[in-house]
Write a protein that holds these residues in place. Structure first.
Motif, PDB file in Angstrom:
ATOM      1  N   LYS A 156       0.843  -1.208   0.000  1.00  0.00           N
ATOM      2  CA  LYS A 156       0.000   0.000   0.000  1.00  0.00           C
ATOM      3  C   LYS A 156       0.875   1.254   0.000  1.00  0.00           C
ATOM      4  CE  LYS A 156      -3.294   2.321   3.027  1.00  0.00           C
ATOM      5  NZ  LYS A 156      -3.996   2.237   4.305  1.00  0.00           N
ATOM      6  N   VAL A 157       1.933   1.247   0.804  1.00  0.00           N
ATOM      7  CA  VAL A 157       2.850   2.391   0.853  1.00  0.00           C
ATOM      8  C   VAL A 157       3.549   2.557  -0.486  1.00  0.00           C
ATOM      9  CG1 VAL A 157       4.977   3.270   1.898  1.00  0.00           C
ATOM     10  CG2 VAL A 157       3.168   2.350   3.344  1.00  0.00           C
ATOM     11  N   PHE A 158       4.027   1.456  -1.060  1.00  0.00           N
ATOM     12  CA  PHE A 158       4.689   1.518  -2.361  1.00  0.00           C
ATOM     13  C   PHE A 158       3.765   2.130  -3.414  1.00  0.00           C
ATOM     14  CE2 PHE A 158       5.330  -0.620  -6.499  1.00  0.00           C
ATOM     15  CZ  PHE A 158       6.540  -0.038  -6.840  1.00  0.00           C
ATOM     16  N   LEU A 159       2.529   1.659  -3.477  1.00  0.00           N
ATOM     17  CA  LEU A 159       1.574   2.186  -4.459  1.00  0.00           C
ATOM     18  C   LEU A 159       1.282   3.666  -4.234  1.00  0.00           C
ATOM     19  CD1 LEU A 159      -0.911  -0.829  -4.679  1.00  0.00           C
ATOM     20  CD2 LEU A 159       0.808  -0.132  -6.357  1.00  0.00           C
TER      21      LEU A 159
ATOM     22  N   LEU B 146      13.496  -1.336  -5.975  1.00  0.00           N
ATOM     23  CA  LEU B 146      12.297  -0.754  -6.564  1.00  0.00           C
ATOM     24  C   LEU B 146      12.577   0.660  -7.065  1.00  0.00           C
ATOM     25  CD1 LEU B 146       9.767  -1.912  -3.834  1.00  0.00           C
ATOM     26  CD2 LEU B 146      10.008  -2.841  -6.137  1.00  0.00           C
ATOM     27  N   LYS B 147      12.079   0.950  -8.255  1.00  0.00           N
ATOM     28  CA  LYS B 147      12.177   2.308  -8.818  1.00  0.00           C
ATOM     29  C   LYS B 147      10.776   2.880  -8.844  1.00  0.00           C
ATOM     30  CE  LYS B 147      16.222   1.560 -11.582  1.00  0.00           C
ATOM     31  NZ  LYS B 147      16.842   1.782 -12.860  1.00  0.00           N
ATOM     32  N   MET B 148      10.635   4.049  -8.246  1.00  0.00           N
ATOM     33  CA  MET B 148       9.290   4.613  -8.105  1.00  0.00           C
ATOM     34  C   MET B 148       9.101   5.919  -8.857  1.00  0.00           C
ATOM     35  SD  MET B 148       9.074   3.676  -4.138  1.00  0.00           S
ATOM     36  CE  MET B 148      10.828   3.760  -3.959  1.00  0.00           C
TER      37      MET B 148
ATOM     38  N   GLY C  49       3.850  10.473  -6.329  1.00  0.00           N
ATOM     39  CA  GLY C  49       5.012  11.025  -7.018  1.00  0.00           C
ATOM     40  C   GLY C  49       6.216  11.259  -6.118  1.00  0.00           C
ATOM     41  N   GLY C  50       6.194  10.705  -4.933  1.00  0.00           N
ATOM     42  CA  GLY C  50       7.347  10.870  -4.054  1.00  0.00           C
ATOM     43  C   GLY C  50       7.070  10.391  -2.646  1.00  0.00           C
ATOM     44  N   LEU C  51       8.156  10.158  -1.946  1.00  0.00           N
ATOM     45  CA  LEU C  51       8.097   9.628  -0.591  1.00  0.00           C
ATOM     46  C   LEU C  51       7.426  10.609   0.373  1.00  0.00           C
ATOM     47  CD1 LEU C  51       9.269   7.015   0.790  1.00  0.00           C
ATOM     48  CD2 LEU C  51      11.152   8.440   1.508  1.00  0.00           C
ATOM     49  N   LYS C  52       7.800  11.862   0.302  1.00  0.00           N
ATOM     50  CA  LYS C  52       7.266  12.861   1.233  1.00  0.00           C
ATOM     51  C   LYS C  52       5.759  13.056   1.038  1.00  0.00           C
ATOM     52  CE  LYS C  52       8.096  17.526   2.914  1.00  0.00           C
ATOM     53  NZ  LYS C  52       8.950  18.707   2.825  1.00  0.00           N
ATOM     54  N   LYS C  53       5.326  13.158  -0.216  1.00  0.00           N
ATOM     55  CA  LYS C  53       3.901  13.335  -0.498  1.00  0.00           C
ATOM     56  C   LYS C  53       3.098  12.110  -0.076  1.00  0.00           C
ATOM     57  CE  LYS C  53       4.460  16.529  -4.343  1.00  0.00           C
ATOM     58  NZ  LYS C  53       4.278  16.704  -5.794  1.00  0.00           N
ATOM     59  N   ALA C  54       3.670  10.930  -0.282  1.00  0.00           N
ATOM     60  CA  ALA C  54       2.984   9.706   0.115  1.00  0.00           C
ATOM     61  C   ALA C  54       2.835   9.641   1.627  1.00  0.00           C
ATOM     62  CB  ALA C  54       3.748   8.487  -0.392  1.00  0.00           C
TER      63      ALA C  54
END
Length: 50
Positions: free
Chosen positions: A7-10, A47-49, A16-21
């Motif tokens: 869920k976090v990965f998705l 993983l490439k996000m 569009g980024g770790l901070k926004k997620a």
């Protein structure tokens, strides 16, 4: 496998980024990073996000 990690990965991909997620999920940025590290370790891939 912990479905919360997926869920976090998705959310990272969607946001569009770790901070926004992290903001969207209401958790700390470091928690997102730890969950991604866990997935990478479990799956044996990087993983490439972006």
């Amino acid at each position: 496998m912990n479905w919360d990690n997926i869920k976090v990965f998705l959310e990272i991909v969607k946001a569009g980024g770790l901070k926004k997620a992290a903001l969207s999920l209401g958790i700390h940025q470091s928690s997102c990073a730890r969950r991604i590290n866990t997935l990478e370790s479990e799956w044996g891939i990087k993983l490439k996000m972006c």
